[in-house]
Design an enzyme around this catalytic site. Structure first.
Site, PDB file in Angstrom:
ATOM      1  N   HIS A  37     -58.443 -61.508 -26.763  1.00  9.30           N
ATOM      2  CA  HIS A  37     -58.933 -60.229 -26.237  1.00  9.30           C
ATOM      3  C   HIS A  37     -60.007 -60.456 -25.168  1.00  9.30           C
ATOM      4  CE1 HIS A  37     -57.652 -58.905 -30.411  1.00  9.30           C
ATOM      5  NE2 HIS A  37     -56.979 -58.080 -29.641  1.00  9.30           N
ATOM      6  N   LYS A 151     -48.691 -62.439 -25.705  1.00  8.76           N
ATOM      7  CA  LYS A 151     -48.255 -62.772 -27.060  1.00  8.76           C
ATOM      8  C   LYS A 151     -47.353 -61.654 -27.585  1.00  8.76           C
ATOM      9  CE  LYS A 151     -50.387 -62.326 -31.034  1.00  8.76           C
ATOM     10  NZ  LYS A 151     -49.333 -61.914 -31.985  1.00  8.76           N
TER      11      LYS A 151
END
Length: 285
Positions: A37, A151
């Site tokens: 993140h 991802k």
């Protein structure tokens, strides 16, 4: 870093920034933040004058209520990480702020085959939930740039489709998967893995690497079969090992040596479901 909980206040603030010509970057998250993140925050700061991050655990994208209940919540730590990473605004809405009309009779999006393959097949309704929350967040933030991690490869493609449906000017910038030194793809779900499970979970990236290294030497059915065998031997319960066109996500049965390919895996380790992918061949342009 400014923390905003009300949608109206967020909109007012961001409209003022937009009127000044400031380019905005947006990183939507469900919290339980990790280095993956933070790499998106860093990417946004390179390209945008203001970076907005949201933390909102979206109830409509969990087809298993237990999964929703068990989703890790680490808000204090998340706030500290975002502050240190140089985030400008953290949007922390309640369910009522995002779904002000309630959670019933929500709209349905035409996602085509993306909704019936891979994650769409194994998690029915999941991508409708993703679109329902992303539509609302994008309408609120109206970012110039949207940063998401690769991802969730299929999710990136779904959100790209949503932006087309919305006729949005927001540009999606997918960022490479961030991995631990072992090769394990960073994920909020990793917090639920035991020490032993973390050691086993690495076999997913090893399997993807094996497929990548052998893509020119073996047939696609052979690679999928070998990948499945490797993971099952390690103790995983598989949803899929798939090789697909990296630009359309349509599964391929044989490779022509030119089509860009991606390998994707979804598997359970105990009750924890892990996903990962690896681009096998270069995507042109």
């Amino acid at each position: 870093m400014i923390i905003i909980k009300q949608a109206a206040r967020l909109q007012e603030y961001l409209q003022q920034q937009a009127a000044r010509g400031i380019i905005s970057g947006f990183v939507p998250t469900m919290g339980a933040l990790h280095q993956g993140h933070l790499s998106l925050i860093s990417e946004s700061r390179k390209h945008a004058g203001i970076t907005v991050c949201s933390i909102f655990v979206n109830p409509t994208q969990f087809n298993d209520p237990k999964d929703f209940e068990k989703y890790p919540k680490t808000l204090e730590q998340d706030i500290l990480l975002l502050e240190n990473a140089g985030t400008d605004i953290l949007f922390l809405p309640s369910v009522d702020e995002v779904y002000f009309g309630g959670l019933t009779n929500l709209e349905h999006y035409d996602l085509g085959y993306l909704e019936s393959i891979l994650e769409g097949k194994f998690r029915p309704g999941h991508f409708q939930g993703v679109c329902q929350v992303m539509y609302r967040l994008l309408k609120l933030v109206q970012p110039d740039l949207l940063f998401m991690g690769q991802k969730d490869y299929q999710q990136c493609m779904v959100v790209k489709r949503l932006l087309q449906i919305m006729e949005s000017k927001t540009v999606l910038i997918p960022a490479p998967t961030v991995r631990e030194s072992s090769g394990l793809a960073m994920s909020s779900r990793n917090m639920r893995l035991s020490t032993d499970q973390r050691g086993t979970a690495v076999d997913i990236s090893r399997t993807l690497q094996y497929i990548k290294e052998n893509i020119a030497a073996k047939s696609i059915p052979e690679l999928k079969s070998a990948g499945a065998e490797m993971l099952e031997k390690a103790g995983f319960k598989l949803d899929y090992v798939e090789i697909a066109n990296a630009e359309t996500l349509e599964p391929v049965a044989e490779w022509d040596g030119k089509t860009p390919l991606v390998a994707l895996v979804a598997a359970f380790l105990g009750e924890i479901r892990l996903i990962d992918n690896m681009v096998l061949t270069e995507i042109q342009g």
